[in-house]
Design an enzyme around this catalytic site. Structure first.
Site, PDB file in Angstrom:
ATOM      1  N   GLU A 414       0.867  -1.173   0.000  1.00 59.35           N
ATOM      2  CA  GLU A 414       0.000   0.000   0.000  1.00 59.35           C
ATOM      3  C   GLU A 414       0.907   1.227   0.000  1.00 59.35           C
ATOM      4  O   GLU A 414       1.714   1.403   0.914  1.00 59.35           O
ATOM      5  CB  GLU A 414      -0.923   0.014   1.201  1.00 59.35           C
ATOM      6  CG  GLU A 414      -1.748   1.290   1.338  1.00 59.35           C
ATOM      7  CD  GLU A 414      -2.536   1.628   0.079  1.00 59.35           C
ATOM      8  OE1 GLU A 414      -2.288   2.705  -0.494  1.00 59.35           O
ATOM      9  OE2 GLU A 414      -3.380   0.812  -0.349  1.00 59.35           O
ATOM     10  N   GLU A 501      -7.875  -3.522  -9.852  1.00 57.56           N
ATOM     11  CA  GLU A 501      -9.182  -3.270  -9.226  1.00 57.56           C
ATOM     12  C   GLU A 501      -9.922  -2.269 -10.108  1.00 57.56           C
ATOM     13  O   GLU A 501     -10.701  -2.648 -10.953  1.00 57.56           O
ATOM     14  CB  GLU A 501      -8.997  -2.741  -7.812  1.00 57.56           C
ATOM     15  CG  GLU A 501     -10.304  -2.546  -7.069  1.00 57.56           C
ATOM     16  CD  GLU A 501     -10.106  -1.851  -5.749  1.00 57.56           C
ATOM     17  OE1 GLU A 501     -10.783  -2.222  -4.784  1.00 57.56           O
ATOM     18  OE2 GLU A 501      -9.275  -0.918  -5.680  1.00 57.56           O
ATOM     19  N   GLU A 507     -15.679  -5.426  -1.733  1.00 54.71           N
ATOM     20  CA  GLU A 507     -15.409  -4.879  -0.407  1.00 54.71           C
ATOM     21  C   GLU A 507     -16.386  -3.789  -0.004  1.00 54.71           C
ATOM     22  O   GLU A 507     -16.610  -3.546   1.192  1.00 54.71           O
ATOM     23  CB  GLU A 507     -13.978  -4.320  -0.367  1.00 54.71           C
ATOM     24  CG  GLU A 507     -13.777  -3.124  -1.247  1.00 54.71           C
ATOM     25  CD  GLU A 507     -12.307  -2.790  -1.481  1.00 54.71           C
ATOM     26  OE1 GLU A 507     -11.926  -1.646  -1.208  1.00 54.71           O
ATOM     27  OE2 GLU A 507     -11.551  -3.667  -1.921  1.00 54.71           O
TER      28      GLU A 507
END
Length: 706
Positions: A414, A501, A507
């Protein structure tokens, strides 16, 4: 040869600039017709038709340059080349074993008058399933370095089509889709919340349906060294005009280029049958072949991960409940752990054990590295270093343990959108990965890009994503990029770029209003047109209050359990996550069998039934096997589907295991009831599927007697 063609040929042989003669190009089977022409003022225009039906009315082309005259008008035709191409190539992985690349090409060289005499090439490739075109700026005096301020590209539509669209946000694709007429497109309320006043700007891929039965998809292919394409909608004339994502300078600059250079392809996929849109390989065909000579190390795979438990408030990414952590100076051994940190050695071993037991190849671990206490909302330059684990994450022990179980660990990077920090540290991070046996990485770019404020979909970040794929390929590492620009078929060129993504994934059901039941019936017609998505299907514990009754009160996934299984077939990706917790699967091992069985690489794909926003039914043949897997999903409406199995090998008997919605199933009231039955089938069988509201059916079909 007709008179106009003779005049053109004679003029070209004499070296003269040709006046504005119309050029017509037909696709190999003559389904589509392209017409190119210059306007009286020398503006290039094109039009496209499907048989007698108009797809795009005459629409302008050209480039608007900054601080110099544009390449958009005052042209004459200097040269015309036409050709035909037909070959077949094999993707490293994909939905089919081989892909035919069959098109007719028209390359028109345009020239402006002296003294500059600048040239622009517009190249068209016309397939039976659509059109690709791009601009090429040759090397020429006076036009070495140039800045594109915008394109003059238009898609003037003939009528007020139905549109499946999301707002043209330069930094996010994570929206639910609106389904309206073009005249009803209005993004102002959503954009205003983000302080981005941009009425009627939408994103590609854009799916359209006409009242006379045409399905039209607008997108782009091979997005390299250029900003992403947005579209401005004229709600009165139904014209769409290109809008490129700007850079961070505030000057209106979009792309900084050096000749010779070309833009990405602008793509129009069109058919009178919705399944043919999903089956199109036009975008892949417009990308360059693979740059990886020996791709044997690239392995499509399924994985589990320390991930969903954080989204459902059962665990945390951060190790300690403190703020203002300083990455370089904090003594992590002196901090008091919060007792909820999910990426700890023992918990990761539990996931490794589960993966090994059930034949899943990898385990993703998020929250393993220091910095999560201070990453969200602060947007600092240096939050993560990508090599320092938390005290309770023993990287060496987990490397040994996973290897002993035959399981790979998947890295997580990340960046908190501090991209310059990530680029500075990438080489060290990749060495760390190789040292500890990681062969794949999931990257993330949450938040606004710092320090300069570039956009996720601008030229600067597009180049970062491509460079990252290239760098990973050099180290034989597979990559899955989240919060990235939406794909444009570059996985043909960089097959180690397994997925992205770049859309509203599963999610969102955990911590927002969720994804409506129609969401997964739209995504294949929009986001997935450019490439695979890491949607993270496979949620079995639909009602999320089980994991945290207080934090998750009233929250749930907006599908049935059976639909979650079907998504492994309808939402194509070579990288598929079994996204739920091991304990959720252990209570439904009979249904989990489908996730264990379903492949992620295919020899053949048949789109059997499809209608955007309503339903999709797809069958796929496993790589190098006589096994088929079928997925059928619906929106909020219950449906009955009659599915012919005539794709099966004639004369062969098969056993179909059918994972279906149970009696009374409903995505909201009763989502977790399902039934499993078996029946013998062959190529003459017609399966009768009953889909609950928000439901689906998954089927595995294996030969009998082999």
């Amino acid at each position: 040869m007709n008179r106009a063609a003779l005049v053109l040929a004679a003029a070209l042989l004499a070296g003269f600039v040709v006046p504005a003669l119309a050029q017509t190009l037909r696709s190999p089977s003559r389904k589509l017709t392209l017409r190119f022409q210059l306007s009286p003022s020398g503006e290039p225009t094109y039009a496209l038709s499907f048989g007698p039906k108009t797809v795009v009315r005459p629409s302008r082309l050209g480039l608007v340059l900054q601080n110099q005259p544009g390449l958009a008008q005052g042209f004459s035709v200097a040269h015309i080349d036409s050709s035909q191409h037909d070959d077949t190539w094999q993707p490293v992985w994909g939905e089919v074993k081989s892909i035919r690349n069959h098109y007719r090409e028209l390359a028109v060289t345009l020239q402006q008058p002296a003294p500059q005499g600048r040239r622009l090439v517009v190249r068209f490739r016309l397939y039976d399933d659509g059109l690709g075109f791009r601009y090429e700026v040759p090397e020429q005096p006076g036009l070495t370095y140039f800045t594109v301020q915008d394109e003059q590209t238009e898609f003037n539509l003939p009528a007020n089509h139905h549109a499946f669209w999301i707002p043209g946000d330069y930094d996010s694709n994570e929206y639910t889709y609106s389904t309206t007429r073009l005249s009803e497109v209005n993004t102002t309320p959503i954009e205003a919340i983000q302080q981005k006043a941009a009425p009627n700007r939408i994103q590609t891929p854009l799916m359209l349906k006409s009242d006379d039965g045409l399905y039209v998809n607008l997108h782009e292919a091979a997005l390299v060294n250029y900003p992403a394409l947005m579209l401005n909608v004229d709600t009165r004339s139904f014209g769409l005009t290109s809008q490129l994502v700007p850079d961070a300078t505030g000057t209106g600059a979009k792309a900084y280029l050096q000749a010779p250079e070309h833009t990405p392809w602008r793509t129009i996929v069109v058919s009178d049958r919705a399944p043919e849109v999903l089956a199109s390989k036009l975008i892949l065909n417009l990308n360059e072949p693979s740059t990886i000579q020996n791709p044997s190390w690239i392995k499509p795979q399924k994985f589990v991960g320390v991930w969903w438990e954080m989204h459902v408030n059962k665990g945390s990414w951060n190790y300690a409940d403190v703020s203002n952590i300083k990455l370089a100076t904090t003594d992590w051994s002196q901090l008091t752990p919060n007792g909820r940190h999910a990426a700890n050695t023992q918990n990761v071993k539990r996931y490794i054990d589960f993966a090994a037991k059930h034949g899943l190849q990898s385990v993703l671990v998020e929250g393993w590295n220091v910095g999560w206490e201070d990453w969200a909302g602060n947007w600092k330059e240096e939050v993560f270093d990508f090599v320092t684990p938390y005290p309770d994450f023993n990287v060496d022990e987990l490397h040994r343990y996973a290897a002993s179980k035959g399981v790979q660990l998947m890295m997580h990077h990340e960046t908190s959108s501090s991209v310059t920090n990530y680029e500075r540290r990438q080489d060290e991070a990749l060495r760390f990965m190789k040292q500890h046996g990681y062969q794949a990485v999931k990257t993330g770019y949450v938040g606004r890009i710092i320090p300069r404020g570039e956009h996720h979909d601008g030229q600067w970040m597009v180049n970062h994503f491509v460079r990252t794929a290239q760098k990973m390929a050099q180290q034989q590492i597979m990559v899955d990029m989240h919060e990235s620009v939406r794909p444009t078929g570059l996985h043909r060129t960089y097959p180690n770029w397994l997925a992205s993504e770049a859309a509203r994934g599963n999610e969102f059901n955990a911590w927002s209003s969720g994804n409506p039941p129609e969401h997964e019936t739209i995504l294949p017609f929009t986001r997935l047109m450019g490439g695979p998505m890491d949607y993270t299907p496979g949620i079995f514990q639909i009602k999320l209050e089980r994991w945290n009754p207080t934090a998750n009160k009233g929250r749930q996934v907006h599908t049935t359990l059976a639909k979650q299984l079907a998504l492994y077939v309808t939402m194509y990706s070579p990288l598929q996550m079994a996204a739920d917790l091991p304990e959720a699967y252990e209570q439904h091992l009979d249904a989990f069998q489908f996730i264990k069985d379903v492949p992620v690489d295919w020899d053949d794909t048949r789109v059997l039934l499809a209608e955007p926003g309503d339903y999709i039914t797809i069958a796929r043949q496993a790589k190098s096997k006589d096994e088929w897997y079928l997925g059928s999903i619906t929106d909020e409406n219950a449906r009955q589907q009659q599915v012919k199995l005539d794709f099966l090998r004639p004369g062969q008997r098969y056993e179909a295991t059918i994972y279906a919605d149970g009696k009374g199933a409903h995505w909201e009231q009763n989502p977790m009831t399902y039934q499993i039955r078996k029946q013998k089938v062959d190529s003459k069988t017609v399966l009768k599927l009953q889909l609950a509201p928000g439901g689906g059916t998954a089927v595995s079909i294996k030969p009998v007697g082999q």
